[in-house]
Design a protein around this motif. Structure first.
Motif, PDB file in Angstrom:
ATOM      1  N   ALA A 121       4.979   4.654   5.835  1.00  0.00           N
ATOM      2  CA  ALA A 121       3.755   4.940   5.071  1.00  0.00           C
ATOM      3  C   ALA A 121       3.591   6.451   4.877  1.00  0.00           C
ATOM      4  CB  ALA A 121       2.549   4.369   5.797  1.00  0.00           C
ATOM      5  N   LEU A 122       3.933   7.220   5.938  1.00  0.00           N
ATOM      6  CA  LEU A 122       3.794   8.680   5.811  1.00  0.00           C
ATOM      7  C   LEU A 122       5.018   9.297   5.149  1.00  0.00           C
ATOM      8  CD1 LEU A 122       1.997   9.419   9.160  1.00  0.00           C
ATOM      9  CD2 LEU A 122       1.046   9.565   6.850  1.00  0.00           C
ATOM     10  N   GLY A 123       6.157   8.605   5.241  1.00  0.00           N
ATOM     11  CA  GLY A 123       7.337   9.067   4.498  1.00  0.00           C
ATOM     12  C   GLY A 123       7.014   9.128   3.015  1.00  0.00           C
ATOM     13  N   MET A 124       6.155   8.228   2.554  1.00  0.00           N
ATOM     14  CA  MET A 124       5.757   8.211   1.139  1.00  0.00           C
ATOM     15  C   MET A 124       4.349   8.773   0.921  1.00  0.00           C
ATOM     16  SD  MET A 124       8.141   7.350  -0.680  1.00  0.00           S
ATOM     17  CE  MET A 124       9.722   6.533  -0.711  1.00  0.00           C
ATOM     18  N   ASN A 125       3.573   8.915   1.998  1.00  0.00           N
ATOM     19  CA  ASN A 125       2.173   9.360   1.902  1.00  0.00           C
ATOM     20  C   ASN A 125       1.368   8.405   1.020  1.00  0.00           C
ATOM     21  OD1 ASN A 125      -0.066  10.849   2.405  1.00  0.00           O
ATOM     22  ND2 ASN A 125       0.454  12.526   1.009  1.00  0.00           N
ATOM     23  N   LEU A 126       1.240   7.194   1.487  1.00  0.00           N
ATOM     24  CA  LEU A 126       0.657   6.167   0.621  1.00  0.00           C
ATOM     25  C   LEU A 126      -0.847   6.314   0.418  1.00  0.00           C
ATOM     26  CD1 LEU A 126      -0.826   4.031   2.633  1.00  0.00           C
ATOM     27  CD2 LEU A 126       1.446   3.087   2.884  1.00  0.00           C
ATOM     28  N   HIS A 127      -1.335   5.574  -0.553  1.00  0.00           N
ATOM     29  CA  HIS A 127      -2.751   5.624  -0.963  1.00  0.00           C
ATOM     30  C   HIS A 127      -3.301   4.197  -1.028  1.00  0.00           C
ATOM     31  CE1 HIS A 127      -0.413   4.761  -4.585  1.00  0.00           C
ATOM     32  NE2 HIS A 127      -1.427   3.951  -4.857  1.00  0.00           N
ATOM     33  N   GLY A 128      -4.616   4.095  -1.137  1.00  0.00           N
ATOM     34  CA  GLY A 128      -5.255   2.787  -1.295  1.00  0.00           C
ATOM     35  C   GLY A 128      -6.194   2.774  -2.479  1.00  0.00           C
ATOM     36  N   LYS A 129      -7.051   1.754  -2.499  1.00  0.00           N
ATOM     37  CA  LYS A 129      -7.982   1.603  -3.633  1.00  0.00           C
ATOM     38  C   LYS A 129      -9.144   2.576  -3.523  1.00  0.00           C
ATOM     39  CE  LYS A 129      -6.931  -3.299  -3.685  1.00  0.00           C
ATOM     40  NZ  LYS A 129      -6.934  -4.125  -2.494  1.00  0.00           N
ATOM     41  N   ASN A 130      -9.148   3.369  -2.440  1.00  0.00           N
ATOM     42  CA  ASN A 130     -10.213   4.378  -2.261  1.00  0.00           C
ATOM     43  C   ASN A 130      -9.644   5.790  -2.344  1.00  0.00           C
ATOM     44  OD1 ASN A 130      -8.690   4.233   0.036  1.00  0.00           O
ATOM     45  ND2 ASN A 130     -10.398   4.242   1.470  1.00  0.00           N
ATOM     46  N   GLN A 131      -8.498   5.967  -3.017  1.00  0.00           N
ATOM     47  CA  GLN A 131      -7.852   7.295  -3.020  1.00  0.00           C
ATOM     48  C   GLN A 131      -8.800   8.357  -3.552  1.00  0.00           C
ATOM     49  OE1 GLN A 131      -6.835   9.887  -4.666  1.00  0.00           O
ATOM     50  NE2 GLN A 131      -5.045  10.695  -3.616  1.00  0.00           N
ATOM     51  N   TYR A 132      -9.609   8.032  -4.564  1.00  0.00           N
ATOM     52  CA  TYR A 132     -10.525   9.022  -5.170  1.00  0.00           C
ATOM     53  C   TYR A 132     -11.557   9.520  -4.167  1.00  0.00           C
ATOM     54  CZ  TYR A 132     -13.499   4.892  -5.378  1.00  0.00           C
ATOM     55  OH  TYR A 132     -14.221   3.773  -5.036  1.00  0.00           O
TER      56      TYR A 132
END
Ligand code: FAD
Length: 482
Positions: A121-132
């Motif tokens: 997840a941190l290798g890609m630095n993922l986001h969710g539906k609350n990224q904003y």
């Protein structure tokens, strides 16, 4: 000598690519060091892999060594008072929510599936539906330890080794291995969220409504019917979620339990979820998806403005309700084209993308829109704007045409100052990546790579395909020239 007993096929999650790798699954830091030594002695490179949930070749290292971190699964520390959690890299999002929810905590950022590991997840630095609102997962990391290919452990936080901290998160496993990570969790006061659905007449309506609602909502996700044309181009629905305030849930103990969150094994009490994909398969074709998309849109109209309650797990990980759903795309598999376009260009850019898919006769089967803010990391896909993720079925007949079309879509994204995300990529070209990241960023990544991985040990198929400049010499080449 490499042992052929370790040879295994590893796939891109989208099933469009697979390769043989020498797979090693150490359970300790010392075990990782031994794999590095083995690689150096045999002139091989080492690719890192978590759960392999990246759509393309990000966690594959064909005919080389693949280091899978899925046996490093210990929760090292948890403080239910402060919400500070320290884990090994193979701990998954699912492991974490199950561990902390009873104490009234949730992860600050989650993707659309609970199976990724924290390292991946941190290798890609993922986001969710609350990224904003919440940014990327990396923004909630308090500190981490990385094992470098030299065998050295580096401790990092925003204050300690900040340059490496902001480069390592999101650098797709080419700078080091996360071996322990400390994250700040988020307080929640119920295991449910308020959800409302709003039908949107076209793309402009969807983007405008998201913009209006973003300040007052906790999570936002738009869905598009890609088969609609003309005035209805980009029509769909928007789901808005609000979290409970303290004291609002009359029985938080019940909703904050693992049992309440876990989806039932059977749908309607009779159909096992594990076989649902066999039925879905009949709809994974142009006619089936056209009907499904229309049905979804009509459901959105029916539910328009209706409020409901959903558990955190169901609201966040809907796709996990359908185990093996990606197999409905076999034999060709699926690719996702996810582009991130600044708000002022998003309407023009996404409109052109949707129209281009129609022109090629290849509308996406699934399309999802989210809202973003910029993030502080070196390798960043975030913009102050929107992303649109399009799922395409790859078949023997459409493969060539699809490849041509996504290359065309990439040009549209660049024209509108957009960006791309390595976790979803299977088709980008290096010149596209250097255009959106810029020469300065690439030079910084290259300098960090030669400083922290001087033998160029850490590589994957994706890193070789898209970042040839950071792999100037390979251990193989060094050995041959010696
Ligand atoms: C159904 C589905 C929905 C998804 N939804 C979202 C979403 O909403 N938002 C989002 O952002 N992403 C989403 N993703 C993508 C997914 O979250 C990312 O691909 C994530 O990186 C997967 O984690 P993983 O453990 O499977 O990592 P892998 O795919 O195995 O690896 C990802 C990268 O991290 C590197 N890596 C792995 N472990 C380590 C380590 N210990 N140290 C350093 N580098 C490491 C690998 O080399 C690779 O480059 C989704 C994927 C799927 C399949």
């Amino acid at each position: 000598m490499l042992n052929s007993n370790h040879l295994e096929l590893s796939s891109a999650w989208g099933l469009t690519y697979q390769a043989l790798n020498y797979v090693h699954r150490p359970s300790t830091v010392e075990g990782i060091r031994q794999v590095f030594t083995l690689a150096k002695e045999n002139g091989r490179t080492v690719g890192l892999r978590g759960s392999g949930r990246s759509y393309g070749d990000a966690a594959v290292n064909a005919e080389q060594i693949l280091l899978e971190l899925t046996r490093m699964t210990r929760i090292l520390d948890w403080n239910p008072e402060t919400g500070k959690l320290t884990v090994e890299p193979g701990v998954t999002i699912r492991d974490i929510w199950r561990y902390i929810i009873g104490d009234g905590w949730w992860l600050p950022v989650v993707p659309g599936t609970a199976f990724p590991t924290i390292g991946g997840a941190l290798g890609m630095n993922l986001h969710g539906k609350n990224q904003y609102k919440a940014g990327t997962l990396g923004e909630h990391v308090l500190e981490f330890t990385a094992l470098l290919s030299t065998g050295e452990l580096l401790h990092c936080s925003p204050e300690k080794n900040p340059e490496f901290f902001y480069a390592m998160i999101g650098s797709f496993g080419v700078l080091g291995v996360f071996t322990s990570i400390t994250l700040q969790m988020k307080r929640i006061y119920s295991g449910q969220m308020h959800i409302s659905t709003h039908a949107t007449a076209n793309l402009q309506d969807l983007l405008n409504t998201m913009e209006q609602r973003k300040a007052s909502s906790d999570y936002l996700i738009g869905w598009i019917d890609c088969f609609a044309k003309g005035q209805a181009l980009g029509r769909g629905q928007l789901q808005i979620a609000h979290e409970f305030t303290p004291g609002e849930d009359p029985n938080p103990q019940r909703t904050l339990s693992v049992q309440f969150q876990e989806p039932p094994e059977e749908l309607f009490g009779i159909v096992p979820r594990s076989i649902l994909w066999r039925f879905i398969k009949y709809f994974v074709n142009p006619l089936g998806m056209r009907l499904t998309s229309l049905g979804n849109y009509l459901m959105g109209l029916l539910k328009n403005d209706k409020q409901g309650l959903e558990s955190y797990v169901s609201a966040n990980f809907l796709l996990d309700y359908f185990p093996r759903w990606k197999e409905t795309y076999l034999p060709g598999g699926l690719i996702q084209h996810q582009s991130f376009i600044p708000a002022e260009h998003a309407y023009a850019g996404f409109r052109e993308i949707l129209q281009t898919c129609h022109d090629y006769g290849l509308p996406a089967y699934l399309a999802v829109v989210k809202r973003y803010r910029p993030d502080p990391f070196l390798i960043s896909y975030s913009v102050d704007g929107f992303s649109m993720a399009l799922d395409f079925h790859v078949t023997r007949r459409n493969r060539q045409r699809l490849q041509e079309m996504v290359a065309h879509l990439d040009e549209i994204v660049l024209k509108h100052h957009g960006r791309f995300y390595m976790a979803k990529d299977a088709t980008l070209y290096p010149h596209t990546v250097s255009t959106f990241l810029g020469e300065t960023t690439l030079a910084q990544l290259t300098a960090l790579k030669s400083k922290y991985d001087p033998q160029n040990l850490l590589q994957t198929n994706l890193s070789r395909r898209l970042f040839p400049q950071i792999h100037i010499t390979t251990p193989n080449a060094q050995i041959e020239s010696n």
